[in-house]
Design a protein around this motif. Sequence first.
Motif, short mmCIF file in Angstrom:
data_model
loop_
_atom_site.label_atom_id
_atom_site.label_comp_id
_atom_site.label_asym_id
_atom_site.label_seq_id
_atom_site.Cartn_x
_atom_site.Cartn_y
_atom_site.Cartn_z
N GLY A 163 35.01 43.03 43.58
CA GLY A 163 35.44 42.94 42.19
C GLY A 163 36.21 41.66 41.89
N ALA B 212 35.53 48.44 36.21
CA ALA B 212 36.76 48.52 37.00
C ALA B 212 37.40 49.89 36.79
N ASN C 236 40.00 45.23 41.79
CA ASN C 236 38.79 45.37 40.99
C ASN C 236 38.45 44.14 40.17
#
Length: 134
Positions: A30, A89, A97
């Motif tokens: 992420g 996220a 994230n």
Amino acid sequence: MSVQFMLAAPTTAPVSAQSAAVDAYSLTAGRLVGTTAALVALAGVVIGGLALARSADRIGTVNRRSRPIVALVAGLTGMVIGAVNLAVADGGPGTGNGVVGGALALLLGLIAAVLGRLALARSRRTTAPGNGLT
């Protein structure tokens, strides 16, 4: 006849849906996506600024519309990737994230798109037929 199923007791502790704490310096997927989106949008801001400034020594060497279009595309790409990263996220800042990178990509992408659009409008205005510029 009845069928009986035997359920075995779990041998390990249940896994939580929330991921474990992520180190502040570890690069997760992420964070990589958010950082990449922010870098693409930042490149769009730089190219858009250069296109808007349009220094006199480079007018003849590069097509006047190529830089604004590149800035516009880079800004929109950064915005889309940042928005998708924020949408998927499942935590806030600091969870790994890429939330901060995604938000930064949205902001920089918007700036790049505006700069690219302004530079594109300027290039259309100065290259209009009949104004003496070629």
